[in-house]
Design a protein around this motif. Structure first.
Motif, PDB file in Angstrom:
ATOM      1  N   ALA A 135      -5.539  -5.800  -0.502  1.00 25.00           N
ATOM      2  CA  ALA A 135      -5.125  -5.684   0.904  1.00 25.00           C
ATOM      3  C   ALA A 135      -4.394  -6.938   1.362  1.00 25.00           C
ATOM      4  O   ALA A 135      -3.376  -6.862   2.054  1.00 25.00           O
ATOM      5  N   LEU A 136      -4.900  -8.099   0.960  1.00 27.06           N
ATOM      6  CA  LEU A 136      -4.235  -9.357   1.330  1.00 27.06           C
ATOM      7  C   LEU A 136      -2.862  -9.472   0.668  1.00 27.06           C
ATOM      8  O   LEU A 136      -1.884  -9.879   1.309  1.00 27.06           O
ATOM      9  N   VAL A 137      -2.782  -9.094  -0.590  1.00 24.47           N
ATOM     10  CA  VAL A 137      -1.504  -9.142  -1.308  1.00 24.47           C
ATOM     11  C   VAL A 137      -0.525  -8.142  -0.693  1.00 24.47           C
ATOM     12  O   VAL A 137       0.658  -8.465  -0.483  1.00 24.47           O
ATOM     13  N   LEU A 138      -1.001  -6.951  -0.368  1.00 22.13           N
ATOM     14  CA  LEU A 138      -0.133  -5.940   0.231  1.00 22.13           C
ATOM     15  C   LEU A 138       0.345  -6.383   1.616  1.00 22.13           C
ATOM     16  O   LEU A 138       1.513  -6.175   1.973  1.00 22.13           O
ATOM     17  N   THR A 139      -0.532  -6.981   2.379  1.00 21.17           N
ATOM     18  CA  THR A 139      -0.148  -7.503   3.697  1.00 21.17           C
ATOM     19  C   THR A 139       0.972  -8.532   3.540  1.00 21.17           C
ATOM     20  O   THR A 139       1.959  -8.504   4.276  1.00 21.17           O
ATOM     21  N   HIS A 140       0.808  -9.418   2.572  1.00 27.60           N
ATOM     22  CA  HIS A 140       1.858 -10.413   2.319  1.00 27.60           C
ATOM     23  C   HIS A 140       3.155  -9.727   1.873  1.00 27.60           C
ATOM     24  O   HIS A 140       4.242 -10.122   2.300  1.00 27.60           O
TER      25      HIS A 140
END
Length: 161
Positions: free
Chosen positions: A22-27
């Motif tokens: 989720a953090l990688v996708l948000t970035h």
């Protein structure tokens, strides 16, 4: 290595994978980077596979721990039942990630929309799998079952008053 060992090793993968993805996708959404979104989708797919492995080794782990003194069957059942919801959500996340991967590689105009939908699914999945992990932790980590303050903390608080 038996099913119990595999279960204990792999159970953390879906928990950390869903939030890390989720953090990688948000970035990736913020940076408008297809490569970063692809990396997130791969993390989600791996997490989904890990959830399947954790779920299907759970029965073997249950057979091992139910014979350990101090383990209460009442702590196993909620974990086992909630694990099904987590598994379903992670399967949906994995399938959606495969779709997102395909759409991103094809440069579809729907790439951003599918990424946002996958981000929402991953957040829900994280909540479900984290709760499942918490319930699983209560099986052997008796400190999670305690609602009272330990005696040492009570003594320290009395001395400070």
């Amino acid at each position: 290595m038996n099913q119990t060992h595999i279960h204990l090793l792999i159970t953390h993968l879906p928990i950390f994978g869903s939030i890390l993805g989720a953090l990688v996708l948000t970035h990736g959404l913020w940076a408008k980077s297809d490569q970063t979104k692809i990396a997130a989708y791969n993390i989600f797919i791996i997490s989904s596979i890990g959830a399947g492995i954790a779920y299907f080794t759970g029965e073997g782990a249950e057979e091992t721990v139910e014979n350990i003194p101090g383990v209460v069957e009442a702590t196993i059942k909620p974990h086992e039942e909630f694990a099904m919801f987590a598994l379903i959500s992670l399967i949906i996340l994995g399938l959606a990630s495969i779709l997102g991967l395909f759409m991103t590689l094809r440069k579809s105009p729907m790439t951003k929309v599918i990424a946002i939908v996958i981000l929402i699914i991953s957040t829900i999945s994280f909540g479900l799998v984290a709760r499942t992990g918490y319930l699983g932790g209560k099986i052997r980590h008796t400190e999670l079952n305690s609602t009272s303050v330990p005696q040492e903390q009570n003594t320290e608080q009395e001395e400070n008053d």
